[in-house]
Design a protein around this motif. Sequence first.
Motif, PDB file in Angstrom:
ATOM      1  N   SER A  62       7.038  -8.971 -32.418  1.00 17.09           N
ATOM      2  CA  SER A  62       8.039 -10.007 -32.195  1.00 17.09           C
ATOM      3  C   SER A  62       9.265  -9.772 -33.046  1.00 17.09           C
ATOM      4  O   SER A  62      10.395 -10.046 -32.634  1.00 17.09           O
ATOM      5  N   VAL A 114      14.966 -16.749 -36.547  1.00 14.99           N
ATOM      6  CA  VAL A 114      13.621 -16.571 -35.990  1.00 14.99           C
ATOM      7  C   VAL A 114      12.840 -15.569 -36.831  1.00 14.99           C
ATOM      8  O   VAL A 114      11.650 -15.754 -37.100  1.00 14.99           O
ATOM      9  N   GLN A 127       3.904 -16.037 -30.662  1.00 10.30           N
ATOM     10  CA  GLN A 127       5.023 -15.108 -30.599  1.00 10.30           C
ATOM     11  C   GLN A 127       4.823 -14.010 -29.561  1.00 10.30           C
ATOM     12  O   GLN A 127       5.710 -13.199 -29.340  1.00 10.30           O
ATOM     13  N   ASP A 128       3.660 -13.989 -28.901  1.00 11.75           N
ATOM     14  CA  ASP A 128       3.425 -12.976 -27.870  1.00 11.75           C
ATOM     15  C   ASP A 128       4.267 -13.219 -26.623  1.00 11.75           C
ATOM     16  O   ASP A 128       4.483 -12.309 -25.823  1.00 11.75           O
ATOM     17  N   HIS A 129       4.723 -14.451 -26.423  1.00 10.66           N
ATOM     18  CA  HIS A 129       5.463 -14.806 -25.209  1.00 10.66           C
ATOM     19  C   HIS A 129       6.740 -15.547 -25.590  1.00 10.66           C
ATOM     20  O   HIS A 129       6.722 -16.431 -26.460  1.00 10.66           O
ATOM     21  N   GLU A 130       7.823 -15.218 -24.937  1.00 11.85           N
ATOM     22  CA  GLU A 130       9.115 -15.807 -25.292  1.00 11.85           C
ATOM     23  C   GLU A 130       9.105 -17.324 -25.146  1.00 11.85           C
ATOM     24  O   GLU A 130       9.648 -18.048 -25.991  1.00 11.85           O
ATOM     25  N   ALA A 131       8.469 -17.833 -24.080  1.00 11.21           N
ATOM     26  CA  ALA A 131       8.477 -19.277 -23.832  1.00 11.21           C
ATOM     27  C   ALA A 131       7.814 -20.038 -24.972  1.00 11.21           C
ATOM     28  O   ALA A 131       8.292 -21.099 -25.389  1.00 11.21           O
ATOM     29  N   ARG A 141      11.452  -7.548 -31.203  1.00 14.15           N
ATOM     30  CA  ARG A 141      12.048  -8.066 -29.975  1.00 14.15           C
ATOM     31  C   ARG A 141      13.197  -9.034 -30.226  1.00 14.15           C
ATOM     32  O   ARG A 141      14.084  -9.166 -29.394  1.00 14.15           O
ATOM     33  N   THR A 142      13.188  -9.755 -31.338  1.00  7.58           N
ATOM     34  CA  THR A 142      14.206 -10.777 -31.560  1.00  7.58           C
ATOM     35  C   THR A 142      15.344 -10.259 -32.430  1.00  7.58           C
ATOM     36  O   THR A 142      15.113  -9.490 -33.358  1.00  7.58           O
ATOM     37  N   CYS A 154      17.543 -12.650 -33.605  1.00  5.02           N
ATOM     38  CA  CYS A 154      17.981 -13.854 -34.309  1.00  5.02           C
ATOM     39  C   CYS A 154      17.419 -13.850 -35.731  1.00  5.02           C
ATOM     40  O   CYS A 154      16.200 -13.893 -35.919  1.00  5.02           O
ATOM     41  N   MET A 167       7.241 -18.714 -28.082  1.00  3.88           N
ATOM     42  CA  MET A 167       7.916 -18.410 -29.339  1.00  3.88           C
ATOM     43  C   MET A 167       9.132 -19.316 -29.527  1.00  3.88           C
ATOM     44  O   MET A 167       9.498 -19.659 -30.654  1.00  3.88           O
ATOM     45  N   ASN A 168       9.734 -19.742 -28.412  1.00  3.94           N
ATOM     46  CA  ASN A 168      10.885 -20.636 -28.506  1.00  3.94           C
ATOM     47  C   ASN A 168      10.519 -21.978 -29.115  1.00  3.94           C
ATOM     48  O   ASN A 168      11.399 -22.715 -29.586  1.00  3.94           O
TER      49      ASN A 168
END
Length: 256
Positions: free
Chosen positions: A187, A196, A12-16, A190-191, A193, A18-19
Amino acid sequence: MQAAFSPANRLQDHEATMNLLKAEKVFPKVVDIMGCNIKTYHAHFNFTPGREGVSEPDYETAETFMYHQDSHRVNFEMGHNEPGGPRPRPSLKCAYYLTDCSESGSGNTWIVPGSHLLDELPSPPGGVGQPAGAIPVRAPRGSCLIFDRRLFHSATPNWSPDPRLVCFVGYAPRWMKARDAMYVEPSMERTSCPVVRQLLGQATTMAGLYGGNRFDMPLRHWLHEIGVDTGLGLNLKIADSWGTRGLGESPSGGLD
């Protein structure tokens, strides 16, 4: 050399990365199997460096790999009354292959198909050779392996010159304690959604982990909004009806 584990649960540290928690082609299948009351409870990278000048062994005469079922004491403390299996399946893992493992000898995970129905896996005599039916997973880069935690499997050394990198994402019921420290608070901020947030472990109350309302289980609410009947919550067979709608999109504009 076998796989070196990354610090667990830092996806979850990076969006790519975490997706990957809600990967479009994979996550609907996870929900089909596990139902809506789920979260990610364990995630890590496995990195196995390549080696020059070594040869892939003859697996029939090589030392038996370390086959196991995941989750350690879960196998004994969530048992069953009938000997012989199968044990409960409180979790599963998705393995995303970030490098090519389509050839044997490239640090492949070895599995024994059908062994998720067993309590014990017969070992080859003298610890030499592999169990009957064992095969390497030959996965091209960009593919994903979804496997039941009860499936007997083993990591293996990488005899190829190329490094191997696999990202594992584990899903379990929300009431099951995370296997590692999750470090999800940044995280969460940041989100936007709600689904998520659910996958990262958000709950309004501790009791909400066992039932909960639309704020505890937004995934279930979202599926209802797009017309998917979640029924009792398991074996939903909804992947085909998920369609192309983005996760969190709904007729009412989302759950925020």
